[in-house]
Design a protein around this motif. Sequence first.
Motif, PDB file in Angstrom:
ATOM      1  N   LYS A 111       0.834  -1.211   0.000  1.00 30.73           N
ATOM      2  CA  LYS A 111       0.000   0.000   0.000  1.00 30.73           C
ATOM      3  C   LYS A 111       0.869   1.262   0.000  1.00 30.73           C
ATOM      4  N   LEU A 112       1.898   1.243   0.834  1.00 31.43           N
ATOM      5  CA  LEU A 112       2.771   2.416   0.931  1.00 31.43           C
ATOM      6  C   LEU A 112       3.523   2.653  -0.375  1.00 31.43           C
ATOM      7  N   GLU A 113       3.983   1.593  -1.015  1.00 35.91           N
ATOM      8  CA  GLU A 113       4.693   1.746  -2.288  1.00 35.91           C
ATOM      9  C   GLU A 113       3.777   2.314  -3.364  1.00 35.91           C
ATOM     10  N   LYS A 114       2.511   1.898  -3.341  1.00 33.81           N
ATOM     11  CA  LYS A 114       1.552   2.458  -4.298  1.00 33.81           C
ATOM     12  C   LYS A 114       1.327   3.946  -4.045  1.00 33.81           C
ATOM     13  N   LYS A 115       1.254   4.304  -2.754  1.00 32.58           N
ATOM     14  CA  LYS A 115       1.082   5.724  -2.419  1.00 32.58           C
ATOM     15  C   LYS A 115       2.292   6.541  -2.870  1.00 32.58           C
ATOM     16  N   ILE A 116       3.477   5.965  -2.718  1.00 32.20           N
ATOM     17  CA  ILE A 116       4.691   6.667  -3.168  1.00 32.20           C
ATOM     18  C   ILE A 116       4.659   6.866  -4.677  1.00 32.20           C
ATOM     19  N   GLU A 117       4.242   5.838  -5.415  1.00 28.95           N
ATOM     20  CA  GLU A 117       4.124   5.964  -6.868  1.00 28.95           C
ATOM     21  C   GLU A 117       3.099   7.023  -7.246  1.00 28.95           C
ATOM     22  N   GLU A 118       1.969   7.037  -6.533  1.00 33.25           N
ATOM     23  CA  GLU A 118       0.955   8.064  -6.790  1.00 33.25           C
ATOM     24  C   GLU A 118       1.515   9.455  -6.510  1.00 33.25           C
ATOM     25  N   GLY A 119       2.300   9.568  -5.435  1.00 33.64           N
ATOM     26  CA  GLY A 119       2.923  10.853  -5.107  1.00 33.64           C
ATOM     27  C   GLY A 119       3.892  11.293  -6.183  1.00 33.64           C
ATOM     28  N   GLU A 120       4.653  10.343  -6.738  1.00 36.05           N
ATOM     29  CA  GLU A 120       5.584  10.686  -7.817  1.00 36.05           C
ATOM     30  C   GLU A 120       4.840  11.172  -9.052  1.00 36.05           C
ATOM     31  N   ARG A 121       3.732  10.483  -9.367  1.00 34.39           N
ATOM     32  CA  ARG A 121       2.938  10.918 -10.520  1.00 34.39           C
ATOM     33  C   ARG A 121       2.335  12.298 -10.276  1.00 34.39           C
ATOM     34  N   LEU A 122       1.862  12.519  -9.040  1.00 32.63           N
ATOM     35  CA  LEU A 122       1.298  13.835  -8.713  1.00 32.63           C
ATOM     36  C   LEU A 122       2.382  14.902  -8.772  1.00 32.63           C
ATOM     37  N   PHE A 123       3.579  14.572  -8.282  1.00 29.75           N
ATOM     38  CA  PHE A 123       4.694  15.528  -8.325  1.00 29.75           C
ATOM     39  C   PHE A 123       5.005  15.911  -9.763  1.00 29.75           C
TER      40      PHE A 123
END
Length: 650
Positions: free
Chosen positions: A232-244
């Motif tokens: 779950k955390l890795e997915k959130k990090i990926e989402e954060g990278e895409r948002l960034f």
Amino acid sequence: MAEVVMKKLTLAGVASEKQRLLETLAFCGAVEVKNASYLLKLEEELMSGASMDAGDAYALRGDLEKLQGAVGVLQPFAPKKSMLAPKPQISQGEMQETLQDRAAAVASAEEVLRIARERAAIAPERGKMEGQILSLSPWVKTGLPLSLTETKFVKLLYGTFPAAADLPQTLERMEAYDCVVNLVSSDTNAHYVLVLYCKGAEEEVLSALRELSFSRVQLREYAGTPAEEICKLEKKIEEGERLFETLTQALAAKGDESPAVQRMIDSIGSRILIEDAHTDLMVTAHTFFLNGFVPETRIGTLERALRDFSVAYQLDEVDPEVDDPPVLLKNSKLVQPYEMVTELYGLPLYNGIDPTPAFAPFFWLFFGIMFGDMAYGLLMMAISGLILLKVKPEGFAKKLFSLVFQGGVAAFIIGLATGSFFGDAISIFSGTFLGKAVGFKSYFDPLKNPMEMLYISCVLGMIHLLWGMTLKFYLCLREKDYAGAFFDIGLWWLLFVGIAMFALNVPMGRYVMMIAAVGLVLTQGRSKGNIFSKLFSGVLSLYNITGFLGDVLSYARLMALMLSSAVIASVFNAIGVLGGPSVIGLVLFIVVFCIGHFVNMFTGGLGAYVHASRLQYVEFFGKFYDSGGRAFIPYKVQTKYHTLISEEEN
């Protein structure tokens, strides 16, 4: 050695024209506005209904802060332009047109700041989640939901033992209690264990664990297994990278707006200046009153600016004791760069003497002597000249680069006399790599004739000091202090003449010295109260001859810095050819040459400026100069990103 004469301005106008008049004056820059509150005291009956005006710049400052923040955010995404590109131009009319879009510009700036805040929050959140992943990784092998902390009869406890602990012995000791200790994983920091124990034995189990340095790990915030939570955390990090990336693209898309934001910043800055000026005005129901100072050279500019207004004004002579008039220096274009040296020390008093033209030739010569090298001078002229032509700096920056340019000229001329071009680089290079040493002709080599250079330095110092005394003599005569002129300056001149005559074996020399010395003894204590104090002070004044000699010796720094710059250049050149006439040697020479001469040029130029200034401040100014004046600060629009032009130029 002139200062511009100031006139005191008192202006009365109709209230309906107040705003437009303030705008006009702000763009003409001819007036220093002074607070008009003193008029309330001078004309109490006439001004009984008057009060001080108030500006409204609060909202403008808030908008300006947002716009400045947006410019900082957009800077990496703004269109790139050359460092030597001049500032874009802007006129009063263009500023007024720009302000019509203020609301839209501020809204856009707020959007930029919102995106920037959201983008900036991603990195800390990512760091937090990466830390959570690290804390969960040791527990992956358990395969248990982290929300499971107990059953009907058993409790689960996550924790660690120190890495240095004897784990087999620890586990063996825990077997004596009603519990099970499972080793999940280990690393260099700790052993990660899962403890299961019966609820009835909780107290004794926990006590035993504490004795074994057990540290409990809290994982209650998680529900799934460690592997699921890490996923779950890795997915959130990926989402954060895409948002960034999305937010970065949004800022990049707004990068082209940066020039418009800068234009709005300068336009709002002009409006804030005008609003702030209201607080210096005195107003009645139908009129307003403005007070300030106008340089005599700008009276014509002021009169042209006031032609279209229904105003009454008068220009009066200033009283330095009462009015505290500002100081504005007036010098030729050749001397203006040296005004920065005066300004850094302190401006002269109003109606005082501007020392800039008096010391400018000496500063130029001293800088050239201490930094004399043709190549260094050419580089200084090229760099500063390019900046002056392309960037077109204003104010202090213009004076600075003009001073650097003139210093380069002086360094080139002195270098031409000494034959120095990057020190002895040409002769060293040609002798090593070409087999035959060649170089510029030297008319005077300070390394071979250091004593001659010392004599020249001291002679220049004496001339410099005597010139300062001459200016003091002039000031005394101007102020009709004839006693000070002839007793405090003239007798010292006579003493110096006598010393020179005595040194040259002129028969009358000793008598001239005696006459001057007696005159100093009898006159230097004339301000004292009684005859004994007068004579004692007069005798002590003769000791000042040692101070004069000390001042002269201070000019030995001209020789010292000239030699140091030449020696350092020669040392770097010598180091550069240590590799011999080979490809490797040539590469070594180029590297050492570039680094060494860059360092020598920077430190030598800075040292020459500092010591040339010091000779003016300490030795020269001490002979005659009184500082303490305040600078003329015109009520004028100041821009950061644009060059302000008049409507006629537009």
